[in-house]
Design a protein around this motif. Structure first.
Motif, PDB file in Angstrom:
ATOM      1  N   THR A  57      24.966   2.251  -4.530  1.00  0.00           N
ATOM      2  CA  THR A  57      24.782   1.121  -3.610  1.00  0.00           C
ATOM      3  C   THR A  57      26.019   0.224  -3.628  1.00  0.00           C
ATOM      4  O   THR A  57      26.468  -0.237  -2.577  1.00  0.00           O
ATOM      5  CB  THR A  57      23.526   0.317  -3.997  1.00  0.00           C
ATOM      6  OG1 THR A  57      22.398   1.200  -3.967  1.00  0.00           O
ATOM      7  CG2 THR A  57      23.289  -0.831  -3.037  1.00  0.00           C
ATOM      8  N   PHE A 100      18.352  -7.202  -6.125  1.00  0.00           N
ATOM      9  CA  PHE A 100      18.260  -5.760  -5.916  1.00  0.00           C
ATOM     10  C   PHE A 100      17.907  -5.059  -7.228  1.00  0.00           C
ATOM     11  O   PHE A 100      16.980  -4.242  -7.280  1.00  0.00           O
ATOM     12  CB  PHE A 100      19.577  -5.221  -5.355  1.00  0.00           C
ATOM     13  CG  PHE A 100      19.603  -3.732  -5.179  1.00  0.00           C
ATOM     14  CD1 PHE A 100      18.974  -3.142  -4.104  1.00  0.00           C
ATOM     15  CD2 PHE A 100      20.252  -2.928  -6.104  1.00  0.00           C
ATOM     16  CE1 PHE A 100      18.988  -1.765  -3.940  1.00  0.00           C
ATOM     17  CE2 PHE A 100      20.280  -1.547  -5.942  1.00  0.00           C
ATOM     18  CZ  PHE A 100      19.648  -0.968  -4.860  1.00  0.00           C
ATOM     19  N   ARG A 119      18.147  -4.966   0.167  1.00  0.00           N
ATOM     20  CA  ARG A 119      18.836  -3.673   0.171  1.00  0.00           C
ATOM     21  C   ARG A 119      19.591  -3.469   1.482  1.00  0.00           C
ATOM     22  O   ARG A 119      20.705  -2.958   1.493  1.00  0.00           O
ATOM     23  CB  ARG A 119      17.795  -2.566  -0.037  1.00  0.00           C
ATOM     24  CG  ARG A 119      18.366  -1.198  -0.193  1.00  0.00           C
ATOM     25  CD  ARG A 119      17.217  -0.203  -0.409  1.00  0.00           C
ATOM     26  NE  ARG A 119      17.596   1.069   0.151  1.00  0.00           N
ATOM     27  CZ  ARG A 119      17.471   1.423   1.426  1.00  0.00           C
ATOM     28  NH1 ARG A 119      16.936   0.596   2.276  1.00  0.00           N
ATOM     29  NH2 ARG A 119      17.865   2.601   1.843  1.00  0.00           N
TER      30      ARG A 119
END
Length: 142
Positions: A57, A100, A119
């Motif tokens: 991510t 997150f 997200r």
């Protein structure tokens, strides 16, 4: 650099953002891609590797940020705006990564909507969508 060349490079960077989105299944580890399509309504939280998920991510955020900063620079040619944008992207990353990680470690069904949106800010170039018109408006009024 001629204006036409700058705009062509900006469009190419826009295609980079589209490619990141189009090939997200192949480029990034993210079990939440399919989970938030429909599974979150029926299935519990997917199995995930927290460190790997945070790493991928973050990598995606960096790629989106670099392409977005390139687009902003090519369109506005203002280093002060880019420095400000880097600061905003850095602050946003830190402030979004904390919840997150919390949501990944402590998944609760009542938090799925908030987790989905946190997200989304990390994996999509929403910063560019916000900064582009803001900087354009700033340039018009300066």
């Amino acid at each position: 650099m001629p204006k036409l060349t700058r705009y062509i490079l900006a469009v190419l960077l826009l295609f980079v953002l589209v490619a990141i989105r189009a090939f997200e299944d192949y480029l990034f580890y993210d079990p939440y891609l399919t989970f938030f399509e429909n599974d979150y309504l029926y299935v519990d939280n997917p199995r995930r590797e927290v460190a790997k998920l945070v790493l991928y991510t973050s990598f995606r955020y960096v790629l989106n940020t670099l392409a977005s900063l390139g687009i902003l620079y090519l369109i506005f040619k203002d280093k002060i705006m880019i420095k400000f944008s880097v600061l905003l992207y850095t602050i946003a990353y830190v402030l979004l990564l904390i919840p997150f990680i919390y949501f990944v470690i402590n998944p609760r069904q009542e938090d799925y909507y908030l987790f989905f949106n946190v997200r989304r800010f990390l994996i999509q170039p929403i910063g560019l969508i916000l900064l582009l018109p803001a900087f354009y408006y700033y340039k018009l009024n300066r």
